[in-house]
Design a protein around this motif. Structure first.
Motif, PDB file in Angstrom:
ATOM      1  N   THR A 162      -9.097   4.695   2.564  1.00 54.62           N
ATOM      2  CA  THR A 162      -7.633   4.565   2.644  1.00 54.62           C
ATOM      3  C   THR A 162      -7.143   3.210   2.139  1.00 54.62           C
ATOM      4  O   THR A 162      -6.025   3.088   1.646  1.00 54.62           O
ATOM      5  CB  THR A 162      -7.124   4.833   4.080  1.00 54.62           C
ATOM      6  N   ASN A 163      -7.985   2.188   2.214  1.00 53.48           N
ATOM      7  CA  ASN A 163      -7.598   0.867   1.724  1.00 53.48           C
ATOM      8  C   ASN A 163      -7.692   0.759   0.208  1.00 53.48           C
ATOM      9  O   ASN A 163      -7.369  -0.280  -0.359  1.00 53.48           O
ATOM     10  CB  ASN A 163      -8.471  -0.219   2.370  1.00 53.48           C
ATOM     11  N   LEU A 166      -4.225   4.088  -4.038  1.00 54.03           N
ATOM     12  CA  LEU A 166      -2.873   3.590  -4.276  1.00 54.03           C
ATOM     13  C   LEU A 166      -1.867   4.730  -4.298  1.00 54.03           C
ATOM     14  O   LEU A 166      -0.774   4.612  -3.772  1.00 54.03           O
ATOM     15  CB  LEU A 166      -2.831   2.827  -5.602  1.00 54.03           C
ATOM     16  N   TRP A 180       2.582  10.912  -4.207  1.00 54.76           N
ATOM     17  CA  TRP A 180       2.713  10.083  -3.003  1.00 54.76           C
ATOM     18  C   TRP A 180       2.095   8.723  -3.279  1.00 54.76           C
ATOM     19  O   TRP A 180       0.973   8.633  -3.768  1.00 54.76           O
ATOM     20  CB  TRP A 180       2.003  10.748  -1.811  1.00 54.76           C
ATOM     21  N   PRO A 183       1.598   2.488  -7.775  1.00 53.58           N
ATOM     22  CA  PRO A 183       0.511   1.605  -8.210  1.00 53.58           C
ATOM     23  C   PRO A 183       0.501   0.232  -7.528  1.00 53.58           C
ATOM     24  O   PRO A 183      -0.518  -0.448  -7.538  1.00 53.58           O
ATOM     25  CB  PRO A 183       0.770   1.436  -9.711  1.00 53.58           C
ATOM     26  N   SER A 184       1.610  -0.184  -6.906  1.00 54.60           N
ATOM     27  CA  SER A 184       1.622  -1.514  -6.304  1.00 54.60           C
ATOM     28  C   SER A 184       0.821  -1.560  -5.008  1.00 54.60           C
ATOM     29  O   SER A 184       0.376  -2.613  -4.582  1.00 54.60           O
ATOM     30  CB  SER A 184       3.067  -1.941  -6.010  1.00 54.60           C
ATOM     31  N   GLY A 185       0.654  -0.411  -4.369  1.00 52.53           N
ATOM     32  CA  GLY A 185      -0.018  -0.398  -3.075  1.00 52.53           C
ATOM     33  C   GLY A 185       0.902  -0.852  -1.960  1.00 52.53           C
ATOM     34  O   GLY A 185       0.512  -0.933  -0.808  1.00 52.53           O
ATOM     35  N   GLU A 186       2.138  -1.196  -2.299  1.00 50.71           N
ATOM     36  CA  GLU A 186       3.126  -1.586  -1.289  1.00 50.71           C
ATOM     37  C   GLU A 186       4.057  -0.397  -1.120  1.00 50.71           C
ATOM     38  O   GLU A 186       5.013  -0.236  -1.860  1.00 50.71           O
ATOM     39  CB  GLU A 186       3.947  -2.793  -1.767  1.00 50.71           C
ATOM     40  N   GLN A 187       3.774   0.406  -0.137  1.00 48.62           N
ATOM     41  CA  GLN A 187       4.568   1.604   0.082  1.00 48.62           C
ATOM     42  C   GLN A 187       5.982   1.230   0.500  1.00 48.62           C
ATOM     43  O   GLN A 187       6.174   0.585   1.516  1.00 48.62           O
ATOM     44  CB  GLN A 187       3.904   2.423   1.171  1.00 48.62           C
ATOM     45  N   GLN A 188       6.978   1.586  -0.298  1.00 49.87           N
ATOM     46  CA  GLN A 188       8.351   1.250   0.055  1.00 49.87           C
ATOM     47  C   GLN A 188       9.030   2.366   0.812  1.00 49.87           C
ATOM     48  O   GLN A 188      10.121   2.215   1.326  1.00 49.87           O
ATOM     49  CB  GLN A 188       9.164   0.912  -1.194  1.00 49.87           C
ATOM     50  N   ASP A 189       8.385   3.487   0.862  1.00 51.76           N
ATOM     51  CA  ASP A 189       8.985   4.640   1.514  1.00 51.76           C
ATOM     52  C   ASP A 189       8.008   5.117   2.573  1.00 51.76           C
ATOM     53  O   ASP A 189       7.054   4.438   2.870  1.00 51.76           O
ATOM     54  CB  ASP A 189       9.227   5.712   0.445  1.00 51.76           C
ATOM     55  N   ASP A 191       4.886   6.474   4.237  1.00 56.24           N
ATOM     56  CA  ASP A 191       3.536   6.389   3.678  1.00 56.24           C
ATOM     57  C   ASP A 191       2.819   7.742   3.748  1.00 56.24           C
ATOM     58  O   ASP A 191       1.884   7.936   4.516  1.00 56.24           O
ATOM     59  CB  ASP A 191       2.734   5.314   4.411  1.00 56.24           C
ATOM     60  N   GLY A 194      -0.786   7.506   2.975  1.00 57.40           N
ATOM     61  CA  GLY A 194      -1.625   7.115   4.101  1.00 57.40           C
ATOM     62  C   GLY A 194      -1.923   8.281   5.029  1.00 57.40           C
ATOM     63  O   GLY A 194      -2.997   8.360   5.616  1.00 57.40           O
ATOM     64  N   ARG A 212      -7.807   1.703  -6.451  1.00 52.05           N
ATOM     65  CA  ARG A 212      -7.893   0.268  -6.663  1.00 52.05           C
ATOM     66  C   ARG A 212      -9.356  -0.096  -6.941  1.00 52.05           C
ATOM     67  O   ARG A 212     -10.242   0.288  -6.182  1.00 52.05           O
ATOM     68  CB  ARG A 212      -7.416  -0.430  -5.390  1.00 52.05           C
TER      69      ARG A 212
ATOM     70  N   PRO B 108       9.331  -1.833   5.523  1.00 51.56           N
ATOM     71  CA  PRO B 108       8.354  -1.979   4.456  1.00 51.56           C
ATOM     72  C   PRO B 108       8.344  -3.454   4.046  1.00 51.56           C
ATOM     73  O   PRO B 108       9.352  -3.976   3.624  1.00 51.56           O
ATOM     74  CB  PRO B 108       8.899  -1.103   3.337  1.00 51.56           C
ATOM     75  N   HIS B 114      -1.813 -10.025   0.588  1.00 53.20           N
ATOM     76  CA  HIS B 114      -2.116  -8.671   0.109  1.00 53.20           C
ATOM     77  C   HIS B 114      -3.448  -8.584  -0.634  1.00 53.20           C
ATOM     78  O   HIS B 114      -4.253  -7.695  -0.377  1.00 53.20           O
ATOM     79  CB  HIS B 114      -0.988  -8.164  -0.791  1.00 53.20           C
ATOM     80  N   ARG B 121       0.239  -2.732   6.722  1.00 60.64           N
ATOM     81  CA  ARG B 121      -0.181  -1.608   7.572  1.00 60.64           C
ATOM     82  C   ARG B 121      -1.700  -1.496   7.680  1.00 60.64           C
ATOM     83  O   ARG B 121      -2.198  -0.864   8.600  1.00 60.64           O
ATOM     84  CB  ARG B 121       0.415  -0.283   7.083  1.00 60.64           C
ATOM     85  N   ASP B 122      -2.422  -2.143   6.778  1.00 56.09           N
ATOM     86  CA  ASP B 122      -3.884  -2.132   6.902  1.00 56.09           C
ATOM     87  C   ASP B 122      -4.359  -2.935   8.110  1.00 56.09           C
ATOM     88  O   ASP B 122      -5.535  -2.883   8.464  1.00 56.09           O
ATOM     89  CB  ASP B 122      -4.539  -2.714   5.638  1.00 56.09           C
ATOM     90  N   ARG B 154      -0.180   5.225  10.141  1.00 54.21           N
ATOM     91  CA  ARG B 154       0.312   4.819   8.822  1.00 54.21           C
ATOM     92  C   ARG B 154       1.617   5.501   8.464  1.00 54.21           C
ATOM     93  O   ARG B 154       2.477   4.927   7.801  1.00 54.21           O
ATOM     94  CB  ARG B 154      -0.725   5.148   7.749  1.00 54.21           C
ATOM     95  N   LEU B 155       1.757   6.742   8.900  1.00 55.16           N
ATOM     96  CA  LEU B 155       2.979   7.474   8.589  1.00 55.16           C
ATOM     97  C   LEU B 155       4.183   6.833   9.291  1.00 55.16           C
ATOM     98  O   LEU B 155       5.276   6.750   8.739  1.00 55.16           O
ATOM     99  CB  LEU B 155       2.819   8.932   9.041  1.00 55.16           C
ATOM    100  N   ARG B 160      10.809   2.392   9.346  1.00 53.32           N
ATOM    101  CA  ARG B 160      12.045   1.736   9.743  1.00 53.32           C
ATOM    102  C   ARG B 160      12.644   2.303  11.020  1.00 53.32           C
ATOM    103  O   ARG B 160      13.858   2.438  11.154  1.00 53.32           O
ATOM    104  CB  ARG B 160      13.063   1.811   8.590  1.00 53.32           C
ATOM    105  N   HIS B 253       6.484  -8.138  -5.902  1.00 51.43           N
ATOM    106  CA  HIS B 253       5.041  -8.041  -5.953  1.00 51.43           C
ATOM    107  C   HIS B 253       4.690  -7.586  -7.348  1.00 51.43           C
ATOM    108  O   HIS B 253       4.670  -6.403  -7.662  1.00 51.43           O
ATOM    109  CB  HIS B 253       4.563  -7.055  -4.901  1.00 51.43           C
ATOM    110  N   PRO B 290      13.784  -0.778   1.420  1.00 51.99           N
ATOM    111  CA  PRO B 290      13.508   0.102   0.291  1.00 51.99           C
ATOM    112  C   PRO B 290      14.787   0.510  -0.425  1.00 51.99           C
ATOM    113  O   PRO B 290      15.867   0.135   0.001  1.00 51.99           O
ATOM    114  CB  PRO B 290      12.905   1.326   0.993  1.00 51.99           C
TER     115      PRO B 290
END
Lengths: 478, 318
Positions: A162-163, A166, A180, A183-189, A191, A194, A212, B108, B114, B121-122, B154-155, B160, B253, B290
């Motif tokens: 999971t780590n 991406l 889902w 590519p940044s690995g920074e989920q903005q929405d 997850d 995940g 990754r 988020p 990083h 979340r990791d 994680r979900l 938020r 980022h 976001p």
């Protein structure tokens, strides 16, 4: 229950005639994964080669309300890739292309059937690697790794699957396609990526995965230390972790596992008179590894080992790790059947859980070998037995349950990397309360409302279908 | 003006949710409001439920690198407790002083760590949550590796506050970097060959300097790097994390994985004015994190969490 002729015909049109298998010999090969304790013969095997073909199949399964599941190489150890009778297994082994491997962004895009080690080999041409390294990495597929959130020795430092995921393109049970993650690995929405990883193939099927990669270390060193018993090895693990030295892997094996390796073609020169050994791997820059390995060696020596040695050559180092990774196979020779357990305890409780395993071994007389990811507190007691003997089989299952309950009592978990599947769902209610399990069920239903995708697994609430996955079917065993 | 309910314990938070649910009032959980911009764009709560009073460390296991915290604890307070143990939280994000851990993990958020320890979340192994109807659930585990059950943790993280109210987190701690050293270099192209062994790389707005921190024996320093006093490096880090802690920042980022701060319109949200946002000071939507559009899955998952209750943050706009 058999599949309708019209569905078979439609599937043949979807993927090509030769890629739909229905003859009993072919079905037999798919009736279990690597946990042979559970078997169930599927109604058909479908081997698609593209995302479009998977989409078409999913739509057909939805229209006909046919249960189905995706399967990679079948190396799973919790019975995750089984379908109830009349269900279809979608084998993804033909989707084995690495679609992109970008050394600049250090991202690989793969199809789900790509073998873990093949990606690692392709990455190595660019000085990169794919970090998660399950013991079955030479055969297991990345799609399966995603479904089960696979781990491996290196996960102590680098994290589990999971780590490293991406994003993924997924086919949902209703036959729709979504992406889902990003590519940044920074989920903005939310997850969803995940939630997908480790969902045991029950919410969606990944058809394209963005992974990754990371730089290969400049150098690596492996230390081996031996003790007369397993307790001091476990205590040394706790001391190494507390030191902050950060090895990439910390693996313990007991005498039964050592001897099995040395009796096999994986012979690595391990000390067969030792009660337990600890393998430590350091990696990084040359100066850093040299300094850290020296520090590690003095720390280990302070714990009274009978022997400490460093792999002198790369070949010696690889032999040690080949032995560790092949230990499961080597142990397989000790009995007609094998059961590899998977449980987790806080690493400070490793010695205590080993006492429990040892007491069970004495009490039952069952051969149990231990080899485990000590840095993560992830134990893998390995039982050798004869499944044709119902009494012995029942004894193995009961012993396994006792070990897992002891893990929970110590504040641990039922599974570190194999998953729940059909193997452990009866214990899940001892790790989570009713409200928490019901929530998991409702969330999975949001993605898989008709329970067509991989039904009857992972949650006790889905027990409706559970009984069809038989434990031991002697008639089927050759 | 919207009212704020303050919960100082799990029982109080649960009671607030039960009563709100019974009266048909929608709540949105908040901490110290430093990241509220990211939570509000599409939420329409009737009232807020503040958890900043739940700020205790419930357990700290230095041997297993795990701690159990309440959501109102500030990252800085946690770091202070970890000093001397050789451990730290694997996250460096803005709002270390004024923000809460709950806010950090529920909005988020990006982390300066990083490339070393992964996204925020990791660092969360498991959690306890209250659903919109006040029921208490547990997700994940308290060990560093577990695949038992779906990864609901994680979900919910980063959702938020729209799916569940976090009332307790089990955090994975990381060892402090050994032989840690600071450098600076020009904030120009930063090839990946120069990045190994670094745990921090950041720049400050208006400065052309990249601050770097890493293991002195592991980094691939070049002639273009200059040694930097640790004190200066730490001061830059503090400025980076706190100067923009109140919503007026953006961390981009970049694909290249180094992180750059860009200054946005500061002070658009005045705490003294309650939760009424001054529209003229709202950051342009491109600065909101976001994006203003919610995932199409939000409503479906809210329904799955509590089929019979008003969702957290109110109903989605049609």
């Amino acid at each position: 229950m058999t599949l309708s002729a019209s569905l078979i015909a439609a599937l043949r049109i979807a993927v090509g005639k030769r890629w739909v298998l229905t003859d009993p010999a072919a079905l037999l090969a798919y009736e279990s994964d690597a946990l042979t304790l559970f078997r169930c013969q599927p109604g058909a095997i479908v081997l698609p080669q593209s995302q479009d073909e998977i989409l078409r199949c999913a739509q057909l399964f939805q229209e006909t309300q046919t249960p189905w599941c995706a399967r990679g190489a079948g190396t799973g150890l919790s019975g995750g890739a089984l379908v109830p009778p009349g269900g279809v297994i979608l084998g993804l082994s033909r989707m084995n292309r690495i679609l992109d491997l970008d050394p600049d962004t250090q991202i690989a895009v793969v199809e789900p059937g790509v073998v873990n080690a093949d990606l690692d080999r392709a990455a190595s041409a660019h000085g990169l690697r794919y970090a998660p390294d399950p013991a079955s990495w030479n055969v297991c597929t990345l799609g399966g790794n995603v479904a089960e959130n696979a781990g491996g020795p290196r996960c102590f430092l680098h994290g589990t699957t999971t780590n490293h995921v991406l994003w993924a393109d997924v086919v949902l049970p209703d036959g729709s396609l979504e992406r889902w993650g990003d590519p940044s690995g920074e989920q903005q929405d939310l997850d969803l990526r995940g939630f997908l990883v480790g969902s045991e193939g029950a919410i969606a099927v990944a058809t394209k995965i963005g992974l990754r990669l990371q730089s290969r270390p400049a150098t690596s060193e492996t230390l081996l230390a031996a003790w007369p018993s397993i307790r001091p090895a476990c205590e040394t693990v706790a001391a190494v972790v507390a030191s902050g030295l950060l090895p990439v892997a910390l693996e313990v094996m007991d005498q039964a596992a050592i001897c099995a390796i040395e009796d096999s073609n994986l012979r690595a020169g391990l000390p067969t008179d030792a009660g337990a050994i600890l393998l430590l791997e350091m990696e990084g820059g040359v100066a850093q590894v040299a300094a850290d390995t020296d520090a590690m060696e003095s720390l280990v020596r302070a714990h009274g080992p009978t022997e400490v040695r460093r792999a002198r050559t790369a070949r010696e180092r690889l032999a040690l790790w080949k032995g560790r990774k092949g230990a499961g196979g080597a142990l397989g020779r000790l009995g007609r059947d094998s059961l590899v357990m998977d449980g987790v305890v806080p690493r400070s409780r490793l010695a205590d859980i080993m006492d429990v395993v040892s007491a069970i071994r004495k009490e039952t007389g069952l051969p149990i070998a231990n080899l485990f990811h000590a840095g993560d507190g992830n134990i893998h007691p390995h039982f050798s037995y004869d499944a044709r003997d119902p009494e012995q089989a029942a004894q193995v299952i009961a012993a396994g349950d006792r070990i897992l309950r002891a893990c929970l009592d110590m504040g641990g978990s039922l599974s570190g990397e194999h998953g729940i599947g059909v193997e452990k769902e009866h214990l899940l209610a001892e790790q989570f309360d009713e409200a928490s399990l019901a929530l998991q069920h409702r969330l999975a239903q949001a993605f898989n409302p008709d329970d067509l995708l991989n039904p009857g697994k992972g949650l006790p609430l889905r027990r409706g279908c559970m009984e069809v996955f038989r434990r031991h079917s002697p008639a089927k065993v050759s | 003006m919207k009212s704020v309910l303050h919960a100082a314990s799990l029982a109080e938070a649960q009671e607030a949710l039960r009563q709100a649910n019974a009266q048909g009032i929608s709540l949105l959980p908040i901490g110290n409001q430093t990241r509220l911009a990211r939570c509000l764009p599409d939420a329409q709560p009737d009232s807020f439920l503040s958890l900043s009073g739940m700020d205790q460390i419930l357990g700290l296991d230095a041997e297993d690198w795990v701690c159990r915290v309440e959501p109102g604890l500030s990252p800085q307070a946690l770091e202070q407790s970890l000093q001397g143990l050789g451990l730290e939280l694997g996250v460096r994000s803005p709002g270390a002083t004024n923000g809460t851990l709950g806010g950090l993990f529920m909005a988020p958020e990006v982390s300066l760590f990083h490339s070393r320890w992964g996204p925020p979340r990791d660092q969360v192994l498991g959690a306890r949550w209250l659903l919109a109807d006040g029921s208490l659930v547990t997700t994940g585990s308290s060990v560093v590796k577990s695949v038992a059950g779906y990864d609901v943790t994680r979900l919910f993280l980063g959702s938020r506050g729209r799916l569940a109210v976090c009332v307790e987190m089990i955090l994975r701690l990381r060892p402090r970097a050994r032989r840690s050293q600071w450098w600076t270099r020009q904030a120009t192209a930063f090839p990946s060959s120069e990045r190994s062994g670094l745990d921090l790389a950041f720049s400050l707005p208006g400065e052309d300097v990249l601050y770097l921190r890493g293991d002195a024996l592991a980094v691939a320093a070049t002639d273009t790097w200059e040694n930097c006093e640790p004190q200066k490096g730490r001061a830059a880090l503090a400025r980076c994390l706190d100067a923009f802690a109140t919503c007026g920042f953006r961390l981009t980022h970049a694909q290249s994985r180094d992180i750059r701060l860009e200054k946005g319109p500061v002070d658009w949200l005045s705490h003294q004015q309650g939760f009424k946002i001054r529209p003229e000071l709202l950051p342009p939507s491109s600065l909101l994190h976001p994006p203003t559009q919610e995932s199409p899955w939000l409503t479906r998952l809210q329904l799955a969490c509590t089929p019979k209750s008003l969702p957290l943050g109110g109903l989605q706009k049609a």
